[in-house]
Design a protein around this motif. Structure first.
Motif, PDB file in Angstrom:
ATOM      1  N   THR A 124     106.520  -7.552 -68.579  1.00 23.20           N
ATOM      2  CA  THR A 124     108.344  -7.533 -67.882  1.00 23.20           C
ATOM      3  C   THR A 124     108.322  -8.574 -69.490  1.00 23.20           C
ATOM      4  O   THR A 124     109.792  -9.595 -69.019  1.00 23.20           O
ATOM      5  N   THR A 125     107.791  -9.587 -69.652  1.00 23.14           N
ATOM      6  CA  THR A 125     107.844 -10.400 -71.145  1.00 23.14           C
ATOM      7  C   THR A 125     108.472  -9.894 -72.400  1.00 23.14           C
ATOM      8  O   THR A 125     107.374  -9.249 -73.468  1.00 23.14           O
ATOM      9  N   TYR A 126     109.430 -10.183 -73.118  1.00 23.90           N
ATOM     10  CA  TYR A 126     109.194 -10.037 -74.132  1.00 23.90           C
ATOM     11  C   TYR A 126     109.996 -10.762 -75.062  1.00 23.90           C
ATOM     12  O   TYR A 126     110.623 -11.598 -74.823  1.00 23.90           O
ATOM     13  N   ASP A 127     109.221 -11.276 -76.743  1.00 19.94           N
ATOM     14  CA  ASP A 127     110.347 -12.334 -77.292  1.00 19.94           C
ATOM     15  C   ASP A 127     109.635 -13.174 -76.033  1.00 19.94           C
ATOM     16  O   ASP A 127     111.137 -14.246 -77.250  1.00 19.94           O
ATOM     17  N   GLY A 128     109.048 -13.342 -75.880  1.00 26.11           N
ATOM     18  CA  GLY A 128     109.265 -15.228 -75.236  1.00 26.11           C
ATOM     19  C   GLY A 128     110.040 -15.325 -73.765  1.00 26.11           C
ATOM     20  O   GLY A 128     109.699 -16.503 -73.210  1.00 26.11           O
ATOM     21  N   SER A 129     110.613 -13.724 -73.930  1.00 21.50           N
ATOM     22  CA  SER A 129     111.614 -14.108 -72.336  1.00 21.50           C
ATOM     23  C   SER A 129     111.409 -13.161 -71.421  1.00 21.50           C
ATOM     24  O   SER A 129     110.581 -11.858 -71.537  1.00 21.50           O
ATOM     25  N   MET A 130     111.685 -13.537 -70.199  1.00 23.66           N
ATOM     26  CA  MET A 130     111.114 -12.464 -69.187  1.00 23.66           C
ATOM     27  C   MET A 130     113.020 -11.836 -68.694  1.00 23.66           C
ATOM     28  O   MET A 130     114.089 -11.784 -68.559  1.00 23.66           O
ATOM     29  N   TRP A 131     112.823 -10.380 -69.230  1.00 24.42           N
ATOM     30  CA  TRP A 131     113.476  -9.658 -68.910  1.00 24.42           C
ATOM     31  C   TRP A 131     113.682  -8.331 -67.662  1.00 24.42           C
ATOM     32  O   TRP A 131     114.956  -8.043 -67.727  1.00 24.42           O
ATOM     33  N   ALA A 132     112.764  -8.917 -67.464  1.00 25.67           N
ATOM     34  CA  ALA A 132     112.889  -7.890 -65.595  1.00 25.67           C
ATOM     35  C   ALA A 132     111.790  -9.035 -65.137  1.00 25.67           C
ATOM     36  O   ALA A 132     111.069  -9.027 -65.074  1.00 25.67           O
ATOM     37  N   ILE A 133     111.583  -9.040 -63.057  1.00 28.70           N
ATOM     38  CA  ILE A 133     110.689  -9.238 -62.520  1.00 28.70           C
ATOM     39  C   ILE A 133     109.791  -8.023 -61.896  1.00 28.70           C
ATOM     40  O   ILE A 133     110.326  -7.184 -61.441  1.00 28.70           O
ATOM     41  N   PRO A 134     108.622  -8.594 -62.237  1.00 25.45           N
ATOM     42  CA  PRO A 134     107.435  -7.243 -61.111  1.00 25.45           C
ATOM     43  C   PRO A 134     108.323  -7.681 -59.812  1.00 25.45           C
ATOM     44  O   PRO A 134     108.297  -8.460 -59.259  1.00 25.45           O
ATOM     45  N   TRP A 135     107.858  -5.993 -59.611  1.00 25.72           N
ATOM     46  CA  TRP A 135     108.499  -5.555 -57.746  1.00 25.72           C
ATOM     47  C   TRP A 135     107.070  -5.302 -57.223  1.00 25.72           C
ATOM     48  O   TRP A 135     107.188  -5.687 -56.024  1.00 25.72           O
ATOM     49  N   THR A 136     107.062  -3.522 -57.209  1.00 26.92           N
ATOM     50  CA  THR A 136     105.834  -3.378 -56.660  1.00 26.92           C
ATOM     51  C   THR A 136     105.023  -3.052 -57.832  1.00 26.92           C
ATOM     52  O   THR A 136     104.814  -3.015 -59.099  1.00 26.92           O
ATOM     53  N   ALA A 137     103.665  -3.339 -57.425  1.00 27.13           N
ATOM     54  CA  ALA A 137     102.127  -2.384 -57.923  1.00 27.13           C
ATOM     55  C   ALA A 137     101.429  -1.545 -57.427  1.00 27.13           C
ATOM     56  O   ALA A 137     101.444  -2.112 -55.858  1.00 27.13           O
ATOM     57  N   ASP A 138     101.126  -1.232 -57.952  1.00 24.71           N
ATOM     58  CA  ASP A 138      99.891   0.158 -57.687  1.00 24.71           C
ATOM     59  C   ASP A 138      98.712   0.087 -58.743  1.00 24.71           C
ATOM     60  O   ASP A 138      98.706  -0.360 -59.933  1.00 24.71           O
ATOM     61  N   THR A 139      97.228  -0.117 -58.474  1.00 26.11           N
ATOM     62  CA  THR A 139      96.457   1.003 -58.862  1.00 26.11           C
ATOM     63  C   THR A 139      95.483   2.165 -58.447  1.00 26.11           C
ATOM     64  O   THR A 139      95.609   2.803 -57.406  1.00 26.11           O
ATOM     65  N   MET A 140      94.561   2.314 -58.939  1.00 21.32           N
ATOM     66  CA  MET A 140      93.900   3.699 -58.192  1.00 21.32           C
ATOM     67  C   MET A 140      92.890   2.747 -56.967  1.00 21.32           C
ATOM     68  O   MET A 140      92.687   1.619 -57.807  1.00 21.32           O
ATOM     69  N   ALA A 141      92.607   3.099 -56.313  1.00 21.27           N
ATOM     70  CA  ALA A 141      91.029   2.781 -55.426  1.00 21.27           C
ATOM     71  C   ALA A 141      90.288   3.882 -55.032  1.00 21.27           C
ATOM     72  O   ALA A 141      90.973   5.441 -55.147  1.00 21.27           O
ATOM     73  N   LEU A 142      89.655   3.701 -54.576  1.00 22.33           N
ATOM     74  CA  LEU A 142      87.906   4.952 -54.811  1.00 22.33           C
ATOM     75  C   LEU A 142      88.464   5.241 -52.570  1.00 22.33           C
ATOM     76  O   LEU A 142      88.801   4.621 -52.349  1.00 22.33           O
ATOM     77  N   VAL A 143      88.574   6.573 -53.066  1.00 22.38           N
ATOM     78  CA  VAL A 143      89.084   7.144 -51.305  1.00 22.38           C
ATOM     79  C   VAL A 143      87.923   7.799 -51.185  1.00 22.38           C
ATOM     80  O   VAL A 143      87.202   8.959 -51.800  1.00 22.38           O
ATOM     81  N   TYR A 144      86.893   7.593 -49.443  1.00 24.66           N
ATOM     82  CA  TYR A 144      85.717   8.125 -49.900  1.00 24.66           C
ATOM     83  C   TYR A 144      85.765   8.408 -47.933  1.00 24.66           C
ATOM     84  O   TYR A 144      86.932   7.998 -46.762  1.00 24.66           O
ATOM     85  N   ARG A 145      84.999   9.282 -47.652  1.00 26.81           N
ATOM     86  CA  ARG A 145      84.698   9.535 -46.211  1.00 26.81           C
ATOM     87  C   ARG A 145      83.710   9.088 -45.760  1.00 26.81           C
ATOM     88  O   ARG A 145      82.298   9.408 -46.021  1.00 26.81           O
ATOM     89  N   PRO A 146      83.813   8.005 -44.371  1.00 30.53           N
ATOM     90  CA  PRO A 146      82.623   7.080 -44.341  1.00 30.53           C
ATOM     91  C   PRO A 146      81.167   8.099 -43.236  1.00 30.53           C
ATOM     92  O   PRO A 146      80.520   7.570 -44.127  1.00 30.53           O
ATOM     93  N   ASP A 147      82.247   9.120 -42.705  1.00 33.41           N
ATOM     94  CA  ASP A 147      81.363   9.695 -41.984  1.00 33.41           C
ATOM     95  C   ASP A 147      79.813  10.684 -42.883  1.00 33.41           C
ATOM     96  O   ASP A 147      78.729  10.731 -42.280  1.00 33.41           O
ATOM     97  N   LEU A 148      80.450  10.716 -44.126  1.00 33.83           N
ATOM     98  CA  LEU A 148      79.805  11.894 -44.703  1.00 33.83           C
ATOM     99  C   LEU A 148      78.986  10.449 -45.867  1.00 33.83           C
ATOM    100  O   LEU A 148      77.479  11.131 -46.428  1.00 33.83           O
TER     101      LEU A 148
END
Length: 416
Positions: A124-148
């Motif tokens: 969100t930074t460009y040419d040394g200035s902040m032009w927008a502010i981070p709002w939400t975040a996401d990523t990938m996580a491991l998804v699993y069945r604990p019983d298996l």
């Protein structure tokens, strides 16, 4: 470092008096692009704001899918929404032609809660200035069945990529192939989800496809490293750990993956938050999340998300900023089912215990800014990598041959 723009040339915001081209009865407009079923809680947050701010009421407008070019055209003509939700990758494209309001003074004068622990500010930074502010975040996580996992005598999720392969092979072997230890979308299309674990594996082993040395770009992985990563993912197919049918699948939330979780033929996969919630609501068995292999190492996984920007034509940027700080507050995320892009605010939000993997991993994830300024686009990188990895899975190429093709193409593109 300056980022290349993909918007049309000449999009300099005109100093016209109007903003909120679509407003009604004087309301200011906030535009977002997520589907309505994912934004219901956001409506509650805006209603709460309007109840307390009758002099600066905000109307939410949904424009889905995301269309940054339309916002650019509107802003250039002196209209458009006052406040806009932006993909991280769109911010620099809006900043270069100056169709956003720089936020440095507003951020200094009235910092929102958690501003000192924001994630993805490199996007969100460009040419040394902040032009927008981070709002939400996401990523990938491991998804699993604990019983298996428990059935196979496994008492923890894999901590690194080597352990993932060992654990997945053990689950498959112990079940005589009835349960696939790890399932992932491995289609050749540029949008295929295999792009994410491929990069995660490279990053966790000290490499990346390309990297910058000042303003110069070079290939960031050697043939041996890339061949090892190709060998790693190909082995899931040659050893029967991942079903061959996954070579035709591109989406991490594909019905075949969710169905395999439901019928017990898949023990582990990976997903972002929205896809996980859909799977959790669809699968009869318990589903949990954990960090991806090496996910607690800084920079070993990606950080995606949304930012908030203020139109350069907005007549009341200070008032708009107050609304932005409301959307950044913990109160908003109590009804809005997204993760805040602030490590501090993240600790104040109650989430379902099944999503703990995302919460643990997010502070360690890093954006794709590492590729964003390169002469070759991220979409072109995706297409090249996915096609060559898939060629190995299907037996059309050897790992070393595919690695050479990728590296040669990258070198040629960067040289041009």
């Amino acid at each position: 470092m300056r980022r290349r723009t993909v918007l049309a040339a000449g999009l300099l915001a005109a100093p016209l008096s109007a903003c909120s081209g679509g407003d009604t009865d004087g309301d200011r407009v906030f535009r977002q692009f997520d589907p309505a079923d994912q934004a219901a809680g956001l409506v509650e947050a805006i209603d709460a704001w309007n109840a307390e701010h009758p002099d600066y009421r905000v109307t939410m407008e949904t424009l889905s899918p995301n269309n940054p070019q339309q916002f650019a055209r509107e802003a250039n003509a002196g209209s458009g929404p006052d406040i806009a939700q932006l993909a991280f990758t769109d911010v620099s494209f809006m900043a270069e032609p100056r169709i956003l309001t720089p936020l440095d003074d507003l951020l200094t004068g009235s910092p929102p809660q958690g501003a000192d622990e924001l994630l993805a500010t490199d996007m969100t930074t460009y040419d040394g200035s902040m032009w927008a502010i981070p709002w939400t975040a996401d990523t990938m996580a491991l998804v699993y069945r604990p019983d298996l996992l428990e059935r196979a005598g496994i008492d923890r999720t894999p901590q690194d990529w080597e352990e993932l392969a060992e654990t997945a092979a053990r689950i498959t072997e112990d079940s005589d192939g009835e349960i696939h230890g790890f399932v992932f979308a491995a289609g050749a299309q540029f949008s295929s989800a295999q792009w994410f674990p491929i990069n995660y594996h490279l990053w966790a082993h000290g490499a990346q496809l390309i990297d910058a040395d000042g303003d110069l770009w070079r290939v960031g992985v050697d043939p041996e490293q890339l061949t090892a990563t190709i060998d790693y993912f190909a082995a899931f197919f040659t050893e029967g750990i991942t079903p061959t049918a996954m070579q035709a699948v591109t989406d991490y939330g594909d019905p075949s993956i969710i169905g395999a979780l439901d019928d017990g033929s898949c023990a582990m996969t990976f997903m972002p938050p929205a896809a996980f919630r859909t799977a959790r609501d669809s699968v009869e068995a318990e589903l949990l999340t954990a960090p991806m292999p090496a996910g607690l190492e800084d920079g070993a996984t990606h950080l995606g998300g949304r930012a908030l920007g203020i139109n350069a034509n907005c007549q009341e940027p200070e008032a708009a900023w107050e609304f932005v700080t409301h959307l950044l507050s913990p109160e908003t995320f109590r009804t809005y089912p997204q993760y805040p892009a602030s490590a501090g605010t993240l600790t104040q939000v109650d989430v379902d215990p099944s999503e703990q993997g995302f919460i643990d991993q997010l502070p360690h994830a890093r954006s794709f800014a590492r590729y964003a300024d390169a002469p070759i686009t991220i979409a072109a990188l995706q297409e090249l990598v996915n096609q060559q990895f898939s060629a190995v899975y299907s037996g059309q190429a050897e790992p070393a041959q595919a690695a050479d093709r990728i590296i040669t193409r990258l070198a040629d593109e960067l040289e041009e």
